[in-house]
Design a protein around this motif. Structure first.
Motif, PDB file in Angstrom:
ATOM      1  N   GLY A 149      15.554 -12.874 -13.206  1.00 34.38           N
ATOM      2  CA  GLY A 149      14.166 -13.257 -12.970  1.00 34.38           C
ATOM      3  C   GLY A 149      13.250 -12.257 -13.657  1.00 34.38           C
ATOM      4  O   GLY A 149      13.226 -11.076 -13.277  1.00 34.38           O
ATOM      5  N   VAL A 150      12.491 -12.711 -14.636  1.00 39.75           N
ATOM      6  CA  VAL A 150      11.708 -11.775 -15.448  1.00 39.75           C
ATOM      7  C   VAL A 150      10.529 -11.196 -14.679  1.00 39.75           C
ATOM      8  O   VAL A 150       9.972 -10.164 -15.076  1.00 39.75           O
ATOM      9  CB  VAL A 150      11.206 -12.469 -16.735  1.00 39.75           C
ATOM     10  CG1 VAL A 150      12.381 -12.889 -17.608  1.00 39.75           C
ATOM     11  CG2 VAL A 150      10.328 -13.674 -16.409  1.00 39.75           C
ATOM     12  N   ALA A 151      10.121 -11.834 -13.574  1.00 38.61           N
ATOM     13  CA  ALA A 151       8.958 -11.343 -12.818  1.00 38.61           C
ATOM     14  C   ALA A 151       9.364 -10.629 -11.539  1.00 38.61           C
ATOM     15  O   ALA A 151       8.498 -10.304 -10.725  1.00 38.61           O
ATOM     16  CB  ALA A 151       8.025 -12.511 -12.486  1.00 38.61           C
ATOM     17  N   LYS A 152      10.649 -10.358 -11.360  1.00 38.00           N
ATOM     18  CA  LYS A 152      11.090  -9.808 -10.076  1.00 38.00           C
ATOM     19  C   LYS A 152      10.530  -8.410  -9.815  1.00 38.00           C
ATOM     20  O   LYS A 152      10.371  -8.004  -8.669  1.00 38.00           O
ATOM     21  CB  LYS A 152      12.621  -9.795 -10.003  1.00 38.00           C
ATOM     22  CG  LYS A 152      13.291  -8.866 -11.004  1.00 38.00           C
ATOM     23  CD  LYS A 152      14.804  -8.932 -10.862  1.00 38.00           C
ATOM     24  CE  LYS A 152      15.482  -8.010 -11.862  1.00 38.00           C
ATOM     25  NZ  LYS A 152      16.956  -8.056 -11.722  1.00 38.00           N
ATOM     26  N   GLU A 153      10.218  -7.654 -10.875  1.00 45.36           N
ATOM     27  CA  GLU A 153       9.674  -6.312 -10.701  1.00 45.36           C
ATOM     28  C   GLU A 153       8.150  -6.290 -10.782  1.00 45.36           C
ATOM     29  O   GLU A 153       7.545  -5.222 -10.639  1.00 45.36           O
ATOM     30  CB  GLU A 153      10.252  -5.367 -11.764  1.00 45.36           C
ATOM     31  CG  GLU A 153      11.765  -5.271 -11.772  1.00 45.36           C
ATOM     32  CD  GLU A 153      12.319  -4.665 -10.492  1.00 45.36           C
ATOM     33  OE1 GLU A 153      11.565  -3.945  -9.807  1.00 45.36           O
ATOM     34  OE2 GLU A 153      13.498  -4.924 -10.171  1.00 45.36           O
ATOM     35  N   GLU A 154       7.529  -7.438 -11.022  1.00 43.99           N
ATOM     36  CA  GLU A 154       6.079  -7.461 -11.211  1.00 43.99           C
ATOM     37  C   GLU A 154       5.344  -7.197  -9.901  1.00 43.99           C
ATOM     38  O   GLU A 154       5.626  -7.816  -8.883  1.00 43.99           O
ATOM     39  CB  GLU A 154       5.641  -8.819 -11.792  1.00 43.99           C
ATOM     40  CG  GLU A 154       4.143  -8.905 -12.056  1.00 43.99           C
ATOM     41  CD  GLU A 154       3.747 -10.225 -12.711  1.00 43.99           C
ATOM     42  OE1 GLU A 154       2.798 -10.858 -12.242  1.00 43.99           O
ATOM     43  OE2 GLU A 154       4.414 -10.605 -13.692  1.00 43.99           O
ATOM     44  N   ARG A 155       4.389  -6.295  -9.954  1.00 40.14           N
ATOM     45  CA  ARG A 155       3.566  -6.002  -8.792  1.00 40.14           C
ATOM     46  C   ARG A 155       2.450  -7.036  -8.692  1.00 40.14           C
ATOM     47  O   ARG A 155       2.005  -7.594  -9.694  1.00 40.14           O
ATOM     48  CB  ARG A 155       2.955  -4.610  -8.891  1.00 40.14           C
ATOM     49  CG  ARG A 155       3.960  -3.482  -8.816  1.00 40.14           C
ATOM     50  CD  ARG A 155       3.239  -2.147  -8.788  1.00 40.14           C
ATOM     51  NE  ARG A 155       2.410  -2.043  -7.585  1.00 40.14           N
ATOM     52  CZ  ARG A 155       2.815  -1.528  -6.434  1.00 40.14           C
ATOM     53  NH1 ARG A 155       4.042  -1.073  -6.321  1.00 40.14           N
ATOM     54  NH2 ARG A 155       2.006  -1.457  -5.383  1.00 40.14           N
ATOM     55  N   PHE A 156       2.020  -7.272  -7.460  1.00 38.20           N
ATOM     56  CA  PHE A 156       0.890  -8.172  -7.237  1.00 38.20           C
ATOM     57  C   PHE A 156       0.063  -7.612  -6.090  1.00 38.20           C
ATOM     58  O   PHE A 156       0.452  -7.713  -4.924  1.00 38.20           O
ATOM     59  CB  PHE A 156       1.378  -9.583  -6.919  1.00 38.20           C
ATOM     60  CG  PHE A 156       0.264 -10.557  -6.639  1.00 38.20           C
ATOM     61  CD1 PHE A 156      -0.753 -10.755  -7.559  1.00 38.20           C
ATOM     62  CD2 PHE A 156       0.216 -11.270  -5.451  1.00 38.20           C
ATOM     63  CE1 PHE A 156      -1.785 -11.644  -7.307  1.00 38.20           C
ATOM     64  CE2 PHE A 156      -0.801 -12.156  -5.188  1.00 38.20           C
ATOM     65  CZ  PHE A 156      -1.814 -12.347  -6.120  1.00 38.20           C
ATOM     66  N   GLY A 157      -1.062  -6.985  -6.440  1.00 36.77           N
ATOM     67  CA  GLY A 157      -1.874  -6.345  -5.415  1.00 36.77           C
ATOM     68  C   GLY A 157      -1.063  -5.287  -4.677  1.00 36.77           C
ATOM     69  O   GLY A 157      -0.448  -4.408  -5.294  1.00 36.77           O
ATOM     70  N   PRO A 158      -0.981  -5.356  -3.343  1.00 37.39           N
ATOM     71  CA  PRO A 158      -0.235  -4.352  -2.574  1.00 37.39           C
ATOM     72  C   PRO A 158       1.268  -4.598  -2.555  1.00 37.39           C
ATOM     73  O   PRO A 158       2.023  -3.814  -1.966  1.00 37.39           O
ATOM     74  CB  PRO A 158      -0.809  -4.507  -1.159  1.00 37.39           C
ATOM     75  CG  PRO A 158      -1.215  -5.945  -1.079  1.00 37.39           C
ATOM     76  CD  PRO A 158      -1.681  -6.314  -2.466  1.00 37.39           C
ATOM     77  N   PHE A 159       1.725  -5.667  -3.196  1.00 32.07           N
ATOM     78  CA  PHE A 159       3.145  -6.031  -3.142  1.00 32.07           C
ATOM     79  C   PHE A 159       3.877  -5.419  -4.331  1.00 32.07           C
ATOM     80  O   PHE A 159       3.485  -5.605  -5.484  1.00 32.07           O
ATOM     81  CB  PHE A 159       3.298  -7.545  -3.109  1.00 32.07           C
ATOM     82  CG  PHE A 159       2.487  -8.192  -2.019  1.00 32.07           C
ATOM     83  CD1 PHE A 159       2.640  -7.822  -0.698  1.00 32.07           C
ATOM     84  CD2 PHE A 159       1.531  -9.152  -2.336  1.00 32.07           C
ATOM     85  CE1 PHE A 159       1.876  -8.399   0.296  1.00 32.07           C
ATOM     86  CE2 PHE A 159       0.760  -9.738  -1.346  1.00 32.07           C
ATOM     87  CZ  PHE A 159       0.932  -9.352  -0.026  1.00 32.07           C
ATOM     88  N   SER A 160       4.985  -4.739  -4.030  1.00 31.08           N
ATOM     89  CA  SER A 160       5.638  -3.891  -5.027  1.00 31.08           C
ATOM     90  C   SER A 160       6.640  -4.600  -5.914  1.00 31.08           C
ATOM     91  O   SER A 160       7.216  -3.981  -6.797  1.00 31.08           O
ATOM     92  CB  SER A 160       6.331  -2.721  -4.315  1.00 31.08           C
ATOM     93  OG  SER A 160       7.280  -3.200  -3.377  1.00 31.08           O
ATOM     94  N   GLY A 161       6.902  -5.848  -5.727  1.00 28.19           N
ATOM     95  CA  GLY A 161       7.836  -6.570  -6.593  1.00 28.19           C
ATOM     96  C   GLY A 161       8.075  -7.960  -6.065  1.00 28.19           C
ATOM     97  O   GLY A 161       8.549  -8.133  -4.945  1.00 28.19           O
ATOM     98  N   LEU A 162       7.757  -8.988  -6.864  1.00 28.59           N
ATOM     99  CA  LEU A 162       7.843 -10.362  -6.377  1.00 28.59           C
ATOM    100  C   LEU A 162       9.285 -10.801  -6.096  1.00 28.59           C
ATOM    101  O   LEU A 162       9.507 -11.743  -5.355  1.00 28.59           O
ATOM    102  CB  LEU A 162       7.190 -11.307  -7.388  1.00 28.59           C
ATOM    103  CG  LEU A 162       5.670 -11.145  -7.553  1.00 28.59           C
ATOM    104  CD1 LEU A 162       5.156 -12.021  -8.683  1.00 28.59           C
ATOM    105  CD2 LEU A 162       4.955 -11.489  -6.256  1.00 28.59           C
ATOM    106  N   GLY A 163      10.248 -10.122  -6.705  1.00 29.06           N
ATOM    107  CA  GLY A 163      11.643 -10.487  -6.475  1.00 29.06           C
ATOM    108  C   GLY A 163      12.349  -9.587  -5.479  1.00 29.06           C
ATOM    109  O   GLY A 163      13.541  -9.747  -5.217  1.00 29.06           O
ATOM    110  N   LYS A 164      11.616  -8.641  -4.902  1.00 29.35           N
ATOM    111  CA  LYS A 164      12.233  -7.692  -3.967  1.00 29.35           C
ATOM    112  C   LYS A 164      12.729  -8.408  -2.712  1.00 29.35           C
ATOM    113  O   LYS A 164      12.062  -9.290  -2.187  1.00 29.35           O
ATOM    114  CB  LYS A 164      11.216  -6.609  -3.584  1.00 29.35           C
ATOM    115  CG  LYS A 164      11.776  -5.560  -2.631  1.00 29.35           C
ATOM    116  CD  LYS A 164      10.816  -4.411  -2.420  1.00 29.35           C
ATOM    117  CE  LYS A 164       9.573  -4.811  -1.671  1.00 29.35           C
ATOM    118  NZ  LYS A 164       8.715  -3.658  -1.354  1.00 29.35           N
TER     119      LYS A 164
END
Length: 373
Positions: A227-242
């Motif tokens: 998943g290419v976005a699994k490490e992407e941060r979004f606001g206070p969230f540290s990784g969408l794939g975490k």
């Protein structure tokens, strides 16, 4: 039709193309789906509002004619006919939403928000029992893949289902059923036996997909699509794939997961609070259905929250579920403010076109007129 591949992901990638953020693409897709479901939610809510009026009136009819079964049957049929009541009216919209919810869950559970495997079955037997046999060219299972450039493809494993002899070697690979793969695409390979990674003496597989099966048995070969976005941060969230479950939630770095899980439970409780307002009936006088509704409202959010504490879901899925619940709560609040069409009372002695006091909803209260003296 594959809703995930043909609808959800293309919409997601369209929004990503405008925002260059998978987090905002996730939010946009969630809001878009909630808007799409508005007519179904409105129909379902209206049916539930109507059912909240039905129960007191049905109880009144049953009490009035409890000693006359034939008249009771006649009055019930008349009641349903005059008021065009369908007890299953709220179920159809809910059933129509299920494919969309499943597609959304699938979309947020795999690429681009997290790694997910494609699998192929391999049966290994003793050398004297069989020769190498390829039953299928590619795997039955396929997996959507989103490249770093935002291109969409559908991937399968080749060869497909296999029957091998012990000691045989074979090279596995991936190919596209639809779309194109970037030249540097590289899945992670693993061999599973009995639900666990196979021991090295039983089978091995290299980074390039070269596998050796030394012991007989049933295996699964997994190509884990990244998943290419699994490490992407979004606001206070540290990784969408975490993914964090159980005791991992005590780690301070997983506080965002804890907040989302608790937020999901609170938003679910609020949504149910709007959809099933507190009954004015004395708890001692509630019928079985009313008690079930009250218990569901109290315990379902707690049960669902507890389940997500131990269910390994990517953080992106939790973001979607929280946003969806918040929007649904707002939609329900708006819909529940609309006046409910009153039901017609069919019991003898009631004025035509009226409802009993017990059956009137809270939205009808301001419309009551004082009796003339």
């Amino acid at each position: 039709m594959d809703l995930t591949y043909n609808f959800m992901l293309p919409v997601l990638m369209f929004i990503w193309g405008k925002t260059q953020s998978y987090g905002w693409a996730l939010v946009g897709l969630t809001l878009g789906v909630r808007a799409l479901l508005w007519p179904l939610v409105a129909k379902q809510t209206a049916s539930m509002q109507q059912m909240s009026l039905i129960q007191p009136m049905l109880k009144e009819i049953q009490e009035r004619y409890k000693d006359d079964p034939e008249m009771l049957k006649t009055k019930l049929m008349e009641f349903y006919s005059k008021n065009k009541v369908n007890p299953m009216g709220g179920c159809l919209p809910m059933l129509l939403q299920l494919p969309i919810f499943i597609a959304l869950f699938t979309t947020f559970s795999g690429p681009p928000f997290g790694d997910k495997p494609i699998s192929v079955n391999v049966k290994v037997v003793k050398s004297a029992q069989a020769v190498k046999e390829t039953k299928k060219e590619t795997s039955d299972a396929t997996m959507p893949y989103v490249s770093p450039a935002g291109k969409l493809a559908k991937i399968a494993i080749y060869p497909g289902e296999l029957k091998l002899s012990t000691g045989e070697e074979i090279d596995f690979g991936t190919r596209t059923i639809e779309g194109d793969l970037p030249s540097d695409f590289k899945p992670k390979w693993e061999v599973i036996k009995g639900g666990k990674p196979a021991l090295s003496e039983a089978a091995t597989i290299s980074e390039t997909g070269h596998a050796v099966f030394n012991q007989e048995g049933d295996y699964q070969v997994h190509a884990i699509v990244p998943g290419v976005a699994k490490e992407e941060r979004f606001g206070p969230f540290s990784g969408l794939g975490k993914v964090a479950v159980g005791m991992q939630l005590l780690d301070p770095k997983n506080l965002d997961v804890v907040i989302l899980v608790l937020g999901f439970g609170v938003s679910m409780w609020i949504s149910q609070k709007f959809m099933m307002p507190q009954s004015k009936v004395d708890p001692a006088k509630m019928d079985d259905q009313q008690r079930v509704q009250q218990d569901t409202m109290k315990f379902m959010p707690i049960a669902m929250t507890g389940m997500f504490v131990f269910m390994p879901l990517p953080l992106g899925v939790l973001v979607y579920m929280f946003i969806s619940n918040v929007v649904q709560s707002f939609q329900t609040w708006l819909l529940m403010k609309r006046p409910v069409k009153p039901l017609e009372n069919v019991t003898e002695g009631a004025a035509p076109g009226t409802v009993t006091v017990e059956a009137a909803s809270s939205s009808d209260k301001p419309k009551k007129k004082k009796k003339k003296r």
